[in-house]
Design an enzyme around this catalytic site. Structure first.
Site, PDB file in Angstrom:
ATOM      1  N   GLY A  53       0.894  -1.455  -0.030  1.00 35.73           N
ATOM      2  CA  GLY A  53      -0.242   0.087  -0.425  1.00 35.73           C
ATOM      3  C   GLY A  53       0.728   1.103  -0.034  1.00 35.73           C
TER       4      GLY A  53
ATOM      5  N   CYS B 263       5.100  -6.166   2.067  1.00 32.54           N
ATOM      6  CA  CYS B 263       5.478  -5.132   1.883  1.00 32.54           C
ATOM      7  C   CYS B 263       4.980  -4.202   2.846  1.00 32.54           C
ATOM      8  CB  CYS B 263       5.152  -4.019   0.493  1.00 32.54           C
ATOM      9  SG  CYS B 263       6.241  -2.401   0.033  1.00 32.54           S
ATOM     10  N   TYR B 264       3.600  -3.055   3.087  1.00 31.58           N
ATOM     11  CA  TYR B 264       3.458  -2.846   3.726  1.00 31.58           C
ATOM     12  C   TYR B 264       2.168  -3.525   4.582  1.00 31.58           C
ATOM     13  CZ  TYR B 264      -0.289   0.976   6.163  1.00 31.58           C
ATOM     14  OH  TYR B 264      -0.673   2.026   6.426  1.00 31.58           O
TER      15      TYR B 264
ATOM     16  N   HIS C 142       7.879  -8.480  -3.156  1.00 30.77           N
ATOM     17  CA  HIS C 142       6.679  -8.778  -4.025  1.00 30.77           C
ATOM     18  C   HIS C 142       6.308  -9.749  -4.426  1.00 30.77           C
ATOM     19  CE1 HIS C 142       4.921  -4.817  -2.934  1.00 30.77           C
ATOM     20  NE2 HIS C 142       5.636  -3.797  -3.643  1.00 30.77           N
TER      21      HIS C 142
ATOM     22  N   GLU D 205       4.580 -10.943  -5.657  1.00 31.19           N
ATOM     23  CA  GLU D 205       3.749 -11.869  -6.220  1.00 31.19           C
ATOM     24  C   GLU D 205       3.450 -11.147  -7.694  1.00 31.19           C
ATOM     25  OE1 GLU D 205       3.337  -9.639  -4.188  1.00 31.19           O
ATOM     26  OE2 GLU D 205       2.372  -7.524  -4.784  1.00 31.19           O
TER      27      GLU D 205
ATOM     28  N   ASP E 117     -13.675 -11.935 -24.049  1.00 33.54           N
ATOM     29  CA  ASP E 117     -14.102 -11.502 -23.300  1.00 33.54           C
ATOM     30  C   ASP E 117     -16.127 -11.628 -22.948  1.00 33.54           C
ATOM     31  OD1 ASP E 117     -11.205 -10.905 -22.341  1.00 33.54           O
ATOM     32  OD2 ASP E 117     -11.537  -9.241 -22.727  1.00 33.54           O
TER      33      ASP E 117
ATOM     34  N   LYS F 125      -6.687 -11.620 -18.608  1.00 36.28           N
ATOM     35  CA  LYS F 125      -7.437 -12.207 -19.892  1.00 36.28           C
ATOM     36  C   LYS F 125      -7.135 -13.681 -20.118  1.00 36.28           C
ATOM     37  CE  LYS F 125      -8.750 -10.733 -24.421  1.00 36.28           C
ATOM     38  NZ  LYS F 125      -9.366  -9.658 -23.996  1.00 36.28           N
TER      39      LYS F 125
HETATM   40  N1  LIG Z   1     -19.515  -3.667 -30.950  1.00 32.57           N
HETATM   41  C1  LIG Z   1     -19.220  -4.033 -30.182  1.00 32.57           C
HETATM   42  N2  LIG Z   1     -20.903  -3.896 -29.466  1.00 32.57           N
HETATM   43  C2  LIG Z   1     -21.560  -4.889 -28.681  1.00 32.57           C
HETATM   44  N3  LIG Z   1     -21.061  -5.009 -27.276  1.00 32.57           N
HETATM   45  C3  LIG Z   1     -19.678  -4.513 -27.413  1.00 32.57           C
HETATM   46  C4  LIG Z   1     -19.408  -4.319 -28.540  1.00 32.57           C
HETATM   47  N4  LIG Z   1     -17.757  -3.857 -28.499  1.00 32.57           N
HETATM   48  C5  LIG Z   1     -17.254  -4.214 -27.412  1.00 32.57           C
HETATM   49  N5  LIG Z   1     -18.373  -4.411 -26.491  1.00 32.57           N
HETATM   50  C6  LIG Z   1     -18.687  -4.815 -24.910  1.00 32.57           C
HETATM   51  O1  LIG Z   1     -17.749  -3.974 -24.456  1.00 32.57           O
HETATM   52  C7  LIG Z   1     -16.832  -5.379 -23.661  1.00 32.57           C
HETATM   53  C8  LIG Z   1     -15.275  -4.935 -22.902  1.00 32.57           C
HETATM   54  O2  LIG Z   1     -14.654  -4.987 -24.837  1.00 32.57           O
HETATM   55  P1  LIG Z   1     -13.636  -5.832 -24.741  1.00 32.57           P
HETATM   56  O3  LIG Z   1     -13.189  -5.487 -26.434  1.00 32.57           O
HETATM   57  O4  LIG Z   1     -12.724  -5.529 -23.659  1.00 32.57           O
HETATM   58  O5  LIG Z   1     -13.738  -7.448 -24.881  1.00 32.57           O
HETATM   59  P2  LIG Z   1     -13.952  -7.769 -25.639  1.00 32.57           P
HETATM   60  O6  LIG Z   1     -14.155  -7.363 -27.255  1.00 32.57           O
HETATM   61  O7  LIG Z   1     -15.244  -9.102 -25.422  1.00 32.57           O
HETATM   62  O8  LIG Z   1     -12.759  -9.179 -25.850  1.00 32.57           O
HETATM   63  P3  LIG Z   1     -11.617  -9.350 -26.399  1.00 32.57           P
HETATM   64  O9  LIG Z   1     -10.854  -7.941 -25.593  1.00 32.57           O
HETATM   65  O10 LIG Z   1     -11.056  -9.983 -26.749  1.00 32.57           O
HETATM   66  O11 LIG Z   1     -11.686  -7.267 -27.863  1.00 32.57           O
HETATM   67  C9  LIG Z   1     -16.986  -6.473 -24.336  1.00 32.57           C
HETATM   68  O12 LIG Z   1     -17.067  -7.272 -23.628  1.00 32.57           O
HETATM   69  C10 LIG Z   1     -18.298  -6.631 -25.039  1.00 32.57           C
HETATM   70  O13 LIG Z   1     -19.499  -6.315 -23.689  1.00 32.57           O
HETATM   71  N1  LIG Z   2       5.149  -0.898  -1.443  1.00 37.51           N
HETATM   72  C1  LIG Z   2       4.643  -0.625  -0.695  1.00 37.51           C
HETATM   73  O1  LIG Z   2       3.563  -1.903  -0.219  1.00 37.51           O
HETATM   74  C2  LIG Z   2       5.403   0.479  -0.392  1.00 37.51           C
HETATM   75  C3  LIG Z   2       4.770   0.544   1.742  1.00 37.51           C
HETATM   76  C4  LIG Z   2       5.563   2.011   2.028  1.00 37.51           C
HETATM   77  N2  LIG Z   2       4.115   2.855   1.885  1.00 37.51           N
HETATM   78  C5  LIG Z   2       6.553   2.127   1.430  1.00 37.51           C
HETATM   79  O2  LIG Z   2       6.821   3.142   1.512  1.00 37.51           O
HETATM   80  O3  LIG Z   2       7.469   1.289   2.729  1.00 37.51           O
END
Ligand SMILES: Nc1ncnc2c1ncn2[C@@H]1O[C@H](COP(=O)(O)OP(=O)(O)OP(=O)(O)O)[C@@H](O)[C@H]1O
Ligand SMILES: NC(=O)CC[C@H](N)C(=O)O
Ligand SMILES: O=c1[nH]c(=O)c2[nH+]cn([C@@H]3O[C@H](COP(=O)(O)O)[C@@H](O)[C@H]3O)c2[nH]1
Ligand SMILES: [Mg+2]
Length: 526
Positions: free
Chosen positions: A61, A88-89, A175, A177, A233, A381
């Site tokens: 944080g 970390c934090y 970190h 992660e 998506d 993704k």
């Molecule tokens: N042309 C469209 N018609 C209807 N909904 C859309 C359209 N374009 C985007 N969306 C909506 O917006 C959301 C976000 O778009 P985004 O491009 O991030 O995702 P995606 O198209 O489903 O997947 P990808 O990231 O693979 O392109 C989509 O998941 C969909 O719900």
């Molecule tokens: N990335 C962090 O969690 C940072 C913790 C705290 N802010 C520091 O600077 O030490």
């Protein structure tokens, strides 16, 4: 879905102190096949315990633990007997709560740092003694609390990790992660399995089942529409909702005139054929291009597109009711394929900055009437692709490259109009065709082609002068779109793309390559 001691899987709570990486921690836990849930640091300890966590992870944080109003954890959290891991934090907060000392040293560490670990410890057993880890801190633990053994150090942090195996409390200053920390995932595993005794039983099947249950609970027997784009998506979100509530769902695909060549047909052919879902196609080119006329500011474009999408979904919802022929309850729910990176970039994380307003999050209008159903909102993704595979969607659909909802509208730098869209569509189709032909589709995350519509450059073609526009090729590789690098596409492939575009698209006389990573660049230019 029932969680807790009698469940088939264990739950880990990730306590969020406003971290950049809380979702990343949750994701790393899922990768260890353990269920995770993020909770705010303000949640009372009894409420956390009611979730029957098998372990708790305290995130990083931005605050300093000794600053006024800094989020804190009460010492009672460490008396509950739940194994806890501070990062970390979280490590510093644990130190302070248990009577250790945290200080502002003058030895901040940011980025790659060499760590020496005590391998005679629960966290580091079996790992190399020297590790390259990712740090991001200005404060340090000067003295571990009583009962703890210090298990690692760096030049700037004499106590870079500690553990109290009796109470099963662990902490690290770095970190684990982030991808750049060597053996970070091994450390996660050591804490979860050895430190906390979690079982690796949480799988994609559980994720799908949990989502189906949540969707059924949320939607009940009501009507729902899904914004379907043909991308990964929304295909996965739509397929989940279809499986959960079947016929109550109608998908709505909007042809806003900002699509690539051939895209509209593909949606009808693929998604409907595979899932059998009901589909409504709305031709809204006039409407979008009208609303975008004269607009050049990227955020303004995004907000307009986000708003127009919703207005069209409202209209489609009314039609669904009218066409149903029954007494017609309203459509209350809108499904979107929103992912976590869309949320965090739109400034929707805890205290995170707005980088760009994704049309489906930060670009939504204030007067939105729908209740959103976003089953993928916490996922990245590559996890969504796994969910898609689990649902039995075909590889062509699951592995499709991302394409942004605002489409070519944010790839024309300058005003968007029909003529410019036509130019970009042709250039884009050539680039895609050649990259596919070269077998690079899976290596490349996506390759936006960007038209610098307000820039012109002088060329010579057929012995005559041209004064055309440049396009930029932006091929990138990425794990989750949060960070990316420019793809090293072979020169001969680039040469073919450049040659074809400048020969086949009359208005373009120059092709350039974007060699910027993310950060500092983003993937799209707007
Ligand atoms: N042309 C469209 N018609 C209807 N909904 C859309 C359209 N374009 C985007 N969306 C909506 O917006 C959301 C976000 O778009 P985004 O491009 O991030 O995702 P995606 O198209 O489903 O997947 P990808 O990231 O693979 O392109 C989509 O998941 C969909 O719900
Ligand atoms: N990335 C962090 O969690 C940072 C913790 C705290 N802010 C520091 O600077 O030490
Ligand atoms: O549906 C979307 N609506 C948007 O408004 C939007 N903006 C960016 N993108 C996609 O998100 C990923 C990260 O893009 P950036 O690095 O440009 O932020 C990349 O995959 C981009 O294509 C969007 N997708
Ligand atoms: Mg898309």
């Amino acid at each position: 879905m029932s969680v807790g001691a009698d469940s088939t899987f264990d739950t880990v709570l990730v306590v969020d102190f406003g971290a950049q990486y809380a979702q990343l921690i949750a994701r790393r836990v899922r990768e260890c096949h353990v269920h995770s849930e993020i909770v705010p640091s303000t949640m009372p300890v009894e409420e956390m315990l009611a979730k029957k966590p098998k372990a708790i992870i305290l995130s990083g944080g931005p605050s300093s633990v000794y600053a006024d109003g800094a989020p804190a954890v009460g010492a009672e959290l460490f008396e509950t007997g739940v194994p806890t891991f501070g990062i970390c934090y979280g490590f510093q907060a644990m130190t302070r709560a248990l009577g250790g000392v945290v200080d502002k040293t003058d030895l901040s560490e940011f980025g790659r740092t060499e760590l020496t670990a005590d391998i005679d410890s629960v966290l580091f057993e079996g790992l190399p003694e020297g590790l390259s880890v990712w740090m991001s801190h200005g404060d340090s633990v000067a003295q571990a609390p009583a009962g703890f053994k210090s298990t690692a150090s760096t030049a700037g942090a004499p106590v870079a990790a500690f553990e109290d195996t009796e109470r099963r409390l662990f902490g690290v200053q770095f970190h684990p992660e982030v991808m750049h920390t060597e053996h970070g995932q091994d450390l996660m595993r050591r804490f979860l399995y050895e430190g906390a005794g979690c079982r690796p039983t949480w799988t994609m099947v559980n994720i799908v089942e949990e989502q189906l249950e949540r969707i059924r609970e949320q939607i009940g027997d009501k009507r729902v529409i899904c914004a379907l784009s043909g991308g990964v998506d929304s295909a996965v979100a739509g397929a989940l909702v279809q499986r959960a509530v079947g016929d109550q769902l109608t998908c709505v695909f909007v042809d806003h005139g900002l699509l690539r060549k051939g895209e509209a047909d593909q949606v009808e052919k693929d998604f409907v054929a595979i899932t059998g879902a009901k589909l409504k196609v709305v031709d809204a080119e006039e409407r979008f291009l009208g609303a975008l006329a004269g607009v050049t500011d990227p955020e303004e474009k995004r907000k307009i597109i986000g708003r127009e999408f919703i207005r069209i979904f409202e209209q489609a919802a009314r039609e669904v009711v009218a066409e149903s022929g029954d007494d017609g309850s309203e459509v209350e729910f809108l499904v979107q394929g929103t992912l976590y990176p869309d949320v965090v970039e739109s400034g929707g994380g805890t205290g995170t900055a707005n980088i760009k307003s994704h049309h489906n999050v930060g670009g939504l209008p204030d007067d939105l009437q729908f209740t959103l159903v976003e089953p993928l909102r916490e996922l990245f993704k590559d996890e969504v692709r796994k969910v898609g595979e689990e649902l039995g969607l075909p590889p062509e659909m699951v592995w499709r490259q991302p394409f942004p909802g605002p489409g070519l509208g944010i790839r024309i730098i300058g005003e968007v109009n029909r003529e410019r869209l036509e130019i970009l569509r042709e250039a884009d189709a050539i680039a895609r065709e050649e990259l596919t032909r070269a077998g690079l589709d899976r290596d490349i995350w996506q390759c936006p082609v960007v038209l610098l519509a307000d820039v012109r450059s002088v060329g010579v073609q057929g012995d005559g002068r041209t004064y055309g526009h440049p396009v930029v090729l932006r091929p990138v590789s990425s794990e989750d779109a949060m960070t990316a690098d420019w793809s090293r596409v072979p020169y001969d492939v680039l040469a073919r793309i450049s040659n074809r575009i400048t020969n086949e698209v009359r208005e373009i006389n120059r092709v350039t390559l974007d060699v910027t990573s993310k950060p500092p660049g983003t993937i799209e230019w707007e």
